[in-house]
Design a protein around this motif. Structure first.
Motif, short mmCIF file in Angstrom:
data_model
loop_
_atom_site.label_atom_id
_atom_site.label_comp_id
_atom_site.label_asym_id
_atom_site.label_seq_id
_atom_site.Cartn_x
_atom_site.Cartn_y
_atom_site.Cartn_z
N ILE A 34 64.06 48.18 57.03
CA ILE A 34 63.66 46.78 56.83
C ILE A 34 62.24 46.71 56.29
CG2 ILE A 34 63.01 44.68 58.09
CD1 ILE A 34 65.52 45.16 59.82
N MET A 35 61.36 47.55 56.79
CA MET A 35 59.97 47.54 56.34
C MET A 35 59.84 48.04 54.90
SD MET A 35 57.88 48.81 59.77
CE MET A 35 57.70 50.41 59.08
N ARG A 36 60.73 48.91 54.45
CA ARG A 36 60.60 49.55 53.16
C ARG A 36 61.38 48.89 52.02
NH1 ARG A 36 56.89 51.58 55.54
NH2 ARG A 36 56.83 53.73 56.27
N SER A 37 62.41 48.13 52.34
CA SER A 37 63.31 47.68 51.29
C SER A 37 63.79 46.24 51.48
CB SER A 37 64.52 48.61 51.23
OG SER A 37 65.51 48.12 50.39
N GLU A 38 63.67 45.47 50.40
CA GLU A 38 64.20 44.11 50.40
C GLU A 38 65.73 44.13 50.59
OE1 GLU A 38 62.64 41.15 50.24
OE2 GLU A 38 60.71 42.17 50.26
N TYR A 71 61.72 61.19 52.55
CA TYR A 71 60.29 61.29 52.87
C TYR A 71 59.61 59.95 52.63
CZ TYR A 71 55.68 63.55 53.12
OH TYR A 71 54.42 63.93 53.48
N TRP A 72 59.96 59.30 51.54
CA TRP A 72 59.37 58.01 51.20
C TRP A 72 59.75 56.94 52.22
CZ3 TRP A 72 61.44 53.31 50.06
CH2 TRP A 72 60.53 52.36 49.60
N GLN A 103 64.45 47.51 44.87
CA GLN A 103 64.07 46.47 45.82
C GLN A 103 63.23 47.03 46.96
OE1 GLN A 103 67.22 43.95 47.12
NE2 GLN A 103 68.06 43.73 45.09
N THR A 104 62.67 48.20 46.74
CA THR A 104 61.82 48.79 47.77
C THR A 104 60.38 48.38 47.55
OG1 THR A 104 61.59 50.79 46.46
CG2 THR A 104 63.34 50.78 48.10
N ASN A 105 59.61 48.43 48.59
CA ASN A 105 58.23 47.97 48.50
C ASN A 105 57.31 49.00 49.15
OD1 ASN A 105 55.99 46.44 48.17
ND2 ASN A 105 56.40 45.08 49.88
N ASN A 107 57.54 49.90 44.96
CA ASN A 107 58.67 50.34 44.18
C ASN A 107 58.64 51.86 44.03
OD1 ASN A 107 60.26 51.04 41.79
ND2 ASN A 107 60.49 48.83 41.56
N LEU A 108 59.64 52.51 44.56
CA LEU A 108 59.71 53.98 44.54
C LEU A 108 59.72 54.52 43.12
CD1 LEU A 108 60.04 56.72 45.90
CD2 LEU A 108 62.48 56.24 46.13
N PHE A 109 60.44 53.88 42.23
CA PHE A 109 60.51 54.35 40.85
C PHE A 109 59.13 54.33 40.19
CE2 PHE A 109 61.56 53.96 36.29
CZ PHE A 109 62.28 55.14 36.15
N ASP A 110 58.36 53.27 40.40
CA ASP A 110 57.00 53.19 39.85
C ASP A 110 56.13 54.32 40.39
OD1 ASP A 110 57.69 50.96 38.39
OD2 ASP A 110 56.77 49.55 39.79
N LEU A 111 56.26 54.62 41.68
CA LEU A 111 55.50 55.71 42.29
C LEU A 111 55.87 57.05 41.66
CD1 LEU A 111 55.64 54.70 46.06
CD2 LEU A 111 53.70 54.46 44.49
#
Length: 118
Positions: A34-38, A71-72, A103-105, A107-111
Motif C-alpha cells: 500500500i505504501m509503495r503502489s497506487e 528489493y524496491w 503506479q508505484t511511488n 516510479n520504479l521505471f524512472d529509477l
C-alpha cells in the motif's frame, strides 16, 4: 511490538498478499504494498474490491528483474551494486503496464532509467 493491520478484524492469514513467480509464492505485507503502489493501495483499500489474498503472477519477470522489484518494494530503492542492463529496462518496459508498476511511488521505471544512465 504490536502488529499493524489494515482493519481490526484482519487476522494473521490476511495480513500478507501472495505474489506468485513461476512455481514459487512470495508473501508481501499488504501495508508495504500500500505504501509503495497506487495499484495495491486501490486494491486493498477499495470498499468495492475483494480484499482476499489474491495472487498476482509476476512470472514474466526474469529472476534479476524480480529481485529488483522485491528489493524496491521492501526498501523503496534499487540495490547499489546491481547492474541495470538494456535487457532489464526492456523487460520492465514491456511488463510495466501489465503489472501496473507505473503506479508505484516513486516510479520504479524512472529509477531504473536514472540508474542505467548513471
Amino acid at each position: 511490538m504490536k502488529r499493524i493491520y489494515l482493519n481490526e478484524n484482519e487476522n494473521e492469514n490476511e495480513k500478507d498478499f501472495i505474489i506468485e513467480r513461476k512455481e514459487k509464492q512470495y508473501k508481501f505485507p499488504k501495508l508495504i504494498l500500500i505504501m509503495r503502489s497506487e495499484l495495491y493501495r486501490g486494491m486493498f483499500l477499495s470498499v468495492t474490491e475483494d480484499k482476499s489474498n489474491k495472487v498476482t503472477d509476476y512470472s514474466e519477470l526474469s529472476n534479476k528483474s524480480f529481485q529488483i522489484f522485491e528489493y524496491w518494494i521492501y526498501l523503496n530503492q534499487i540495490k547499489e551494486r546491481i547492474q541495470i542492463t538494456k535487457e532489464i529496462i526492456n523487460e520492465f518496459q514491456i511488463g510495466i503496464d501489465y503489472f501496473q508498476l507505473n503506479q508505484t511511488n516513486p516510479n520504479l521505471f524512472d529509477l531504473l532509467i536514472n540508474k542505467f544512465n548513471n
